[in-house]
Design a protein around this motif. Structure first.
Motif, PDB file in Angstrom:
ATOM      1  N   VAL A 122      -8.986   1.681  -8.671  1.00 16.90           N
ATOM      2  CA  VAL A 122      -8.968   0.471  -9.497  1.00 16.90           C
ATOM      3  C   VAL A 122      -7.545  -0.030  -9.674  1.00 16.90           C
ATOM      4  O   VAL A 122      -7.266  -1.237  -9.546  1.00 16.90           O
ATOM      5  N   ALA A 123      -6.624   0.883  -9.942  1.00 12.91           N
ATOM      6  CA  ALA A 123      -5.218   0.494 -10.110  1.00 12.91           C
ATOM      7  C   ALA A 123      -4.667  -0.124  -8.830  1.00 12.91           C
ATOM      8  O   ALA A 123      -3.946  -1.134  -8.866  1.00 12.91           O
ATOM      9  N   ALA A 124      -5.005   0.493  -7.690  1.00 14.61           N
ATOM     10  CA  ALA A 124      -4.565  -0.059  -6.406  1.00 14.61           C
ATOM     11  C   ALA A 124      -5.151  -1.445  -6.189  1.00 14.61           C
ATOM     12  O   ALA A 124      -4.452  -2.367  -5.729  1.00 14.61           O
ATOM     13  N   GLY A 125      -6.420  -1.616  -6.543  1.00 14.84           N
ATOM     14  CA  GLY A 125      -7.065  -2.918  -6.391  1.00 14.84           C
ATOM     15  C   GLY A 125      -6.361  -4.001  -7.176  1.00 14.84           C
ATOM     16  O   GLY A 125      -6.161  -5.118  -6.689  1.00 14.84           O
ATOM     17  N   PHE A 126      -5.945  -3.662  -8.404  1.00  8.71           N
ATOM     18  CA  PHE A 126      -5.220  -4.639  -9.212  1.00  8.71           C
ATOM     19  C   PHE A 126      -3.854  -4.943  -8.616  1.00  8.71           C
ATOM     20  O   PHE A 126      -3.383  -6.091  -8.668  1.00  8.71           O
ATOM     21  N   ARG A 127      -3.194  -3.928  -8.073  1.00  5.61           N
ATOM     22  CA  ARG A 127      -1.904  -4.194  -7.415  1.00  5.61           C
ATOM     23  C   ARG A 127      -2.088  -5.108  -6.209  1.00  5.61           C
ATOM     24  O   ARG A 127      -1.277  -6.021  -5.982  1.00  5.61           O
ATOM     25  N   TYR A 128      -3.137  -4.878  -5.454  1.00  3.61           N
ATOM     26  CA  TYR A 128      -3.388  -5.710  -4.273  1.00  3.61           C
ATOM     27  C   TYR A 128      -3.689  -7.149  -4.674  1.00  3.61           C
ATOM     28  O   TYR A 128      -3.193  -8.099  -4.056  1.00  3.61           O
ATOM     29  N   LEU A 129      -4.505  -7.297  -5.727  1.00  2.00           N
ATOM     30  CA  LEU A 129      -4.787  -8.647  -6.222  1.00  2.00           C
ATOM     31  C   LEU A 129      -3.513  -9.295  -6.755  1.00  2.00           C
ATOM     32  O   LEU A 129      -3.304 -10.505  -6.591  1.00  2.00           O
ATOM     33  N   GLY A 130      -2.649  -8.472  -7.360  1.00  2.00           N
ATOM     34  CA  GLY A 130      -1.372  -8.996  -7.847  1.00  2.00           C
ATOM     35  C   GLY A 130      -0.503  -9.510  -6.715  1.00  2.00           C
ATOM     36  O   GLY A 130       0.151 -10.559  -6.840  1.00  2.00           O
TER      37      GLY A 130
ATOM     38  N   VAL B 157       0.808  -1.227   0.000  1.00  2.00           N
ATOM     39  CA  VAL B 157       0.000   0.000   0.000  1.00  2.00           C
ATOM     40  C   VAL B 157       0.839   1.273   0.000  1.00  2.00           C
ATOM     41  O   VAL B 157       0.340   2.336  -0.389  1.00  2.00           O
ATOM     42  N   LYS B 158       2.109   1.179   0.389  1.00  2.00           N
ATOM     43  CA  LYS B 158       2.945   2.379   0.483  1.00  2.00           C
ATOM     44  C   LYS B 158       3.780   2.637  -0.775  1.00  2.00           C
ATOM     45  O   LYS B 158       4.163   3.775  -1.034  1.00  2.00           O
ATOM     46  N   TYR B 159       4.063   1.602  -1.541  1.00  2.00           N
ATOM     47  CA  TYR B 159       4.935   1.757  -2.699  1.00  2.00           C
ATOM     48  C   TYR B 159       4.269   1.207  -3.952  1.00  2.00           C
ATOM     49  O   TYR B 159       3.637   0.144  -3.913  1.00  2.00           O
ATOM     50  N   ARG B 160       4.426   1.913  -5.039  1.00  2.00           N
ATOM     51  CA  ARG B 160       3.730   1.559  -6.276  1.00  2.00           C
ATOM     52  C   ARG B 160       4.047   0.146  -6.733  1.00  2.00           C
ATOM     53  O   ARG B 160       3.160  -0.590  -7.173  1.00  2.00           O
ATOM     54  N   PHE B 161       5.304  -0.222  -6.664  1.00  2.00           N
ATOM     55  CA  PHE B 161       5.697  -1.569  -7.088  1.00  2.00           C
ATOM     56  C   PHE B 161       6.030  -2.469  -5.897  1.00  2.00           C
ATOM     57  O   PHE B 161       6.692  -3.493  -6.053  1.00  2.00           O
TER      58      PHE B 161
END
Length: 512
Positions: A196-204, A146-150
């Protein structure tokens, strides 16, 4: 990175200290005494189940310790490590939410450490620090995601390692990620595209962690030449039919609503806990409605995401039901840490609304009542933990007393010699009346009752060896003894004559 760690510590060191001290105070009973449960009698010098239970990283860590000086079930040392890992974990879980009020942080921290899942973890002292480390890895995965994009890339590795110690903490991370995503829906500064982008990162992160776990599990079990056990559905994990998954999801919702009126896996032993969860749900729904009204038509899509997220919350909190879709009857207290978030959600939502939009009148009364309820429930959880530890003490003393008497009577048997094999016939039943007073805690962490321990050959042998300093050579009684007139005429232990020497074997008759 070093500076980031320093900043994090500087900002949250007070909460970290409170978490550590409260953990020691809550669980000190177990940390400064030795009361083994059923697994402890077998694993006092081991880390527990490894490769065959899909816990490959636990096996790697445990085997590394064996190369140093071994694994030991050390109450004080293991207990301190467990509390320290959990203290750091809850700080990492809470830090991204940026909860400003100190007393809100304290309430959440103490609740996290007093929850019955932690009490159950302390029951398995030989592996408790490993499990707490798995929670810490999941917390670090959450923080980085949640703190870093990648950050989700590294988080996938951390989650895989966490599951490699104990698979059940996957749902704790999933639930925290969902709650954080919902707080993004509350904040005006986030656009729908960002959510939405955050959600995809979390699912990733979640999918990647699961992939890391399964790939490592397949490779390492193959290298070790080990087959997965059917214990708790381990061998079937990831091999579910669509119908079993749909049924498990339905169970998630059914379990979620059961929190309102009954106990679940010793997590809600007192009715006040059900009442507080009902109040928390009222507060949560009120927050949802307020956000929808606040968003209006302009932000209807954000409101839709918020409602959708809340709709899947019962699955996130009870995701262990999906993970054990083919063996849900094996789920127990140790696997349900995600349920603690039922207490977190109302406080976090109210805190974020206050931060973004100011204090609302309707939040004042409900907030005060809820905080008072949280304090009362925390006190009961702390009491519950210590009642549990008290019961462990009583059951251990009963077991020790019975085994000490049994050992003495074996040695007093005419014809006894140290090398004489000992055989046990039948099934031992507890002679003492059930402890009605301990009814609340009997199902918390497996059985401590003497009969279960004494009827296990491995546990019985270890009690004789490590606690009583006597190593008997146990043997299976053959039909020639079990069907003999002499054996059939013997009374049942502890009656006089229930222990006799028959040929080259000392026979103990536990039951007809």
């Amino acid at each position: 990175m070093v500076q980031a760690i320093r900043d994090l510590y500087s900002k949250h060191k007070k909460i970290l200290l409170i978490a550590f001290v409260s953990g020691v105070l809550i669980h000190g009973y177990m940390m400064f005494n030795k009361y083994p449960n059923y697994d402890e009698y077998i694993s006092m010098f081991h880390y527990g189940g490894g490769y065959h239970l899909g816990r490959w990283f636990l096996a790697l860590l445990g085997n590394f310790l064996f190369r140093i000086d071994g694994c030991y079930s050390l109450p004080w040392f293991n207990g301190l490590l467990t509390v320290a890992f959990l203290a750091v974990a809850i700080v990492l879980f809470l830090a991204p939410f940026e909860i400003e009020k100190l007393y809100h942080n304290v309430l959440l921290v103490v609740m996290f450490l007093a929850f019955p899942t932690v009490t159950a973890t302390f029951s398995f002292m030989f592996t408790a620090p490993f499990y707490a480390f798995a929670v810490l890895l999941a917390a670090l995965a959450f923080y980085l995601t949640v703190k870093y994009r990648f950050g989700f890339i590294v988080s996938a590795l951390l989650l895989g390692l966490s599951m490699g110690i104990y698979q059940a903490y996957f749902n704790l991370l999933a639930a925290f990620l969902l709650i954080y995503l919902l707080t993004m829906c509350i904040a005006e500064k986030y656009k729908v595209s960002q959510i939405v982008a955050a959600g995809f990162r979390y699912l990733g992160a979640l999918a990647g962690g699961m992939a890391v776990y399964f790939v490592a599990n397949i490779v390492l079990t193959m290298l070790q030449g080990v087959s997965l056990s059917s214990y708790q559905g381990i061998s079937n994990m990831g091999q579910y039919s669509l119908s079993s998954i749909m049924n498990a999801i339905a169970v998630c919702y059914k379990t979620f609503f059961s929190f309102f009126y009954q106990d679940y896996k010793s997590l809600l032993p007192y009715p006040i806990m059900n009442g507080l969860i009902i109040l928390g749900m009222v507060i949560t729904v009120t927050c949802v409605v307020w956000i929808i009204i606040k968003n209006g038509k302009r932000n209807w899509l954000k409101s839709l995401f918020f409602v959708a997220g809340m709709a899947v919350m019962p699955v996130a909190v009870n995701l262990i039901c999906v993970m054990c879709a083919e063996s849900m009857e094996t789920i127990h207290t140790l696997m349900c840490y995600g349920v603690v978030l039922m207490y977190f959600i109302p406080l976090i939502f109210q805190e974020k609304i206050r931060q973004f939009f100011g204090q609302k009148r309707w939040m004042s009364v409900t907030g005060v009542v809820y905080r008072v309820g949280i304090i009362a429930v925390m006190a009961l959880y702390i009491r519950f933990a210590n009642i549990s530890y008290f019961s462990y003490q009583l059951y251990f003393q009963q077991t020790y007393s019975v085994m000490q008497t049994l050992s003495a009577r074996i040695q007093m048997t005419p014809g006894y010699e140290l090398q004489t094999p000992v055989g046990f016939g039948g099934v031992y039943t507890d002679k003492a009346a059930p402890m009605w007073e301990m009814r609340y805690v009997d199902n918390l962490a497996g059985t401590y009752k003497p009969a279960y321990i004494i009827n296990s050959g491995a546990m019985r042998a270890n009690i004789f060896k490590y606690f009583l300093g006597t190593a008997y050579t146990e043997t299976m009684l053959g039909e020639e003894i079990l069907e003999s007139e002499e054996y059939l005429a013997m009374p049942v232990y502890p009656d006089d004559g229930s222990i006799q020497r028959m040929g080259d074997v000392i026979v103990v008759k536990f039951s007809e």
